[in-house]
Design an enzyme around this catalytic site. Sequence first.
Site, PDB file in Angstrom:
ATOM      1  N   ASN B 391      32.668  36.023  34.895  1.00 44.67           N
ATOM      2  CA  ASN B 391      32.057  35.911  36.216  1.00 44.67           C
ATOM      3  C   ASN B 391      32.329  37.136  37.075  1.00 44.67           C
ATOM      4  O   ASN B 391      31.515  38.067  37.124  1.00 44.67           O
ATOM      5  CB  ASN B 391      32.560  34.631  36.896  1.00 44.67           C
ATOM      6  CG  ASN B 391      31.755  34.264  38.118  1.00 44.67           C
ATOM      7  OD1 ASN B 391      31.040  35.083  38.668  1.00 44.67           O
ATOM      8  ND2 ASN B 391      31.859  33.029  38.554  1.00 44.67           N
ATOM      9  N   ASP B 392      33.472  37.162  37.743  1.00 41.87           N
ATOM     10  CA  ASP B 392      33.747  38.234  38.707  1.00 41.87           C
ATOM     11  C   ASP B 392      33.618  39.633  38.106  1.00 41.87           C
ATOM     12  O   ASP B 392      33.175  40.551  38.783  1.00 41.87           O
ATOM     13  CB  ASP B 392      35.157  38.061  39.284  1.00 41.87           C
ATOM     14  CG  ASP B 392      35.266  36.808  40.135  1.00 41.87           C
ATOM     15  OD1 ASP B 392      34.240  36.401  40.710  1.00 41.87           O
ATOM     16  OD2 ASP B 392      36.359  36.236  40.206  1.00 41.87           O
ATOM     17  N   VAL B 393      33.994  39.769  36.837  1.00 39.73           N
ATOM     18  CA  VAL B 393      33.988  41.098  36.225  1.00 39.73           C
ATOM     19  C   VAL B 393      32.578  41.624  35.974  1.00 39.73           C
ATOM     20  O   VAL B 393      32.397  42.749  35.524  1.00 39.73           O
ATOM     21  CB  VAL B 393      34.771  41.120  34.893  1.00 39.73           C
ATOM     22  CG1 VAL B 393      36.222  40.761  35.144  1.00 39.73           C
ATOM     23  CG2 VAL B 393      34.162  40.190  33.866  1.00 39.73           C
ATOM     24  N   ALA B 431      37.735  34.791  42.433  1.00 40.16           N
ATOM     25  CA  ALA B 431      37.608  35.462  43.726  1.00 40.16           C
ATOM     26  C   ALA B 431      36.909  34.566  44.741  1.00 40.16           C
ATOM     27  O   ALA B 431      36.949  34.829  45.939  1.00 40.16           O
ATOM     28  CB  ALA B 431      36.845  36.765  43.565  1.00 40.16           C
TER      29      ALA B 431
END
Lengths: 132, 466
Positions: B391-393, B431
Site C-alpha cells: 500500500n503505502d510504498v 500511514a
Amino acid sequence: MPYPALLVDITIFVLSLWVGFEVISKVPATLHTPLMSAANSIHGIVLAGAMLIAVTANNAIGYVIAFLAAALAAANVVGGYAVTGRMLKMFRKRPAVATAGEPAAVSPPANAAKPGSSAVAANGSGSKGRSA
Amino acid sequence: MSTFDWVIQLIYVLAASCFVLGLHLMNTPATARRGNQVSTAGMTAAIAATFAIVIHGNQITATGWVVMLAGALVGGAAGLYSARKVQMTAMPQLVSMFNAVGGGAAALVGLHDYIRAGTSVSATTSVTTLLDVIIGGVTFSGSLIAAGKLQGVITSAPVAFPGARLVNSVLALIAVGFGAYLIASPSAALLTVVIVASLIFGVSMVMPIGGADMPVVISLLNAFTGTAVAMAGFVIGNWAMIIAGALVGASGGILTKLMADAMNRSIRNIIVGGFGTGDAVAAVAGPGGSVHSIAADDAAIQLAYAAKVIIVPGYGLAAAQAQHEVATLAEILESRGVEVSYAIHPVAGRMPGHMNVLLAEANVPYPQLKEMDEINPEFARADVALVIGANDVTNPAARRPGTAISGMPILNVDQAKSIIVIKRSMGHGYAGIDNELYVNPKTSMYFADAKKALAEMASAVKTLVG
C-alpha cells in the site's frame, strides 16, 4: 608500558564497529534477512562466555546461572547457523528443475498465442534469470 | 603470557577474521553460503579454543562440567530443532527469539561475574557489567514480546496504557540511579533490582509498538544483542566476544537505519509510539475519485498478453502466505514468454529482506528479485504492474510535500502502462492515508485475499489462453 585493559578493549570495540559498518553496508537488501540471521549466529559467541563462567561457578546460584547461560547461548549459536544455512540454500540463480506439478503442467510455452512475442520470449526464456 | 594463552588468542583472532570474511561474502547471493560456512568454521574454532581454556585451567568443578555440558546440549538441541522446523513466514519470530537468548545469555554472564567478584569489583567493571545486564535484560524481554507479537500470541496492535511513559521514565530512573549507586558500592542484590527494571522496561518498550513497525524493532533489538554481547566481552575480558558483538551491533544499527528510512520514520518516533499500525483494517473511507474493480478473467488476459510484468509484493502477500501462488502465476506467465520480475521495497514483509526469503523459498530465482533503485526505472517499460498487498510504498503522494508519507522512498508503480492491485479492501496502510494509486485511471482493483486472488488469476490464465 602496557595499556590498561579497558583502553585496549575500547579500541578493539570501536574498530570492530567500523569494520562492521564497512562490510555490512555492502550487503544487498535481498540478503538482509540471512544477514540478520548470520549476525545472530555470530553473537552466539556468547557461548564462549557462558563456558568460561561455568569454570568459576561453585555454588547453587552460580550453577543455575551457568546452566541457563550455556543453554541460551548454545540455542543461539547452533540454531543461528543452521537456519542461516537453510535460508541461503534456497537462494538460487535458476529455478530448480525438480519443481513438481505446476510448471510442468503449463509447458510447452504457448508463444504462438501472441503475435510478435517471440522476440520477447527468446529474450525472456533465454537470458532471464542469468543476466542480472 | 604463556604459550597456551598466545595460541588461544591467535585462534580468537582467526575466528574474528572468519566472522568478518563471512559477513563480507554475504555481499552477493552467489557467495553467501560460503560466507556462512566460513563464519561457522570460525565459530567452531573459537568454541574449541574456549573448551581448551576450560580444560587447561583445570579449575572447573565436576558439577560445573555437568551444568555446562547439559546446558549446551539442551540449548543446542532446542536451537537446532527450531532452525530445522521453522516456516519461512515465521523467520522474524525465530530471529527475535535468537536475539532474546543471546541478550539473556550476555546478561547472565555479566551477572555471574559480578556475584563472584563480590565487593571487590572495580568501578570500570561495574560500568561494563551494568551496561551488559541493562542492555541484555531489555533485549531479552523486549525480543520475547516482539516474537510474541509476530507469532500472534500477543496482539500486534500497539498496546498503550495510561501513564506508560511515566512508568518507562521511572524504570529508566531506577536502572540509571541504582546503577550509579552500584558503581560506588557494589551489591549483587541491587544489581538484581536493576536487572528486573530492565526486563520490565523491555516489555513496556515493545508493547506499544505496532506490527507494521516490527522490521525496525527487530533490527534495533539485534543491535542491542550485539552490544550486550560486546559488553559481556568487556566484563570477562574476551576479545572474540567484543569483536563479534561490535560486528552485530553495527549490522543491527545499519538495518535499523535503513528500515526507519524506508518507512519514513525516525527511530525515536517508532519507539515513542506513532501513528497507527499496518494491521488495522481501516473503515471504508475511499479516496476521492472512482475506483474500478476487475474480474479474474480480465486480469488474466492483461497479464498473459503483456511483454513485461512487474510484481510488487507487500505485507499483504506475506500475511496471506501467498508466496507459492505468486511464484506459480509468474511461472505460467514466463512459460508464455512474459518477462517477469519482482520489485521488492525494503520494508516488504515483516523483517528486513523477509520478502526475498519468502520468494526464494517459493523457488523464484534471485536475479528476478529487484531492489527498489534497480527496478524503479523499469516501471515505465512495464505493461502491467501487479501489486499484491502493498500500500503505502506505492502511493505517489509520497512525492509531494505535506502528506504523512512525504519523502518516503516508493516504487514507481504508477508509471506502468496498467496497474492491477490485489487487496482485501480499500483499507489504509499504516500511514493511515488514502492511496492515490487506487484512483489512477490506469489502475484496476481486485478485492480478495492474496492467496485466493493469485490462484484464481493463475487458473484463469491457463483456461483462457493456456
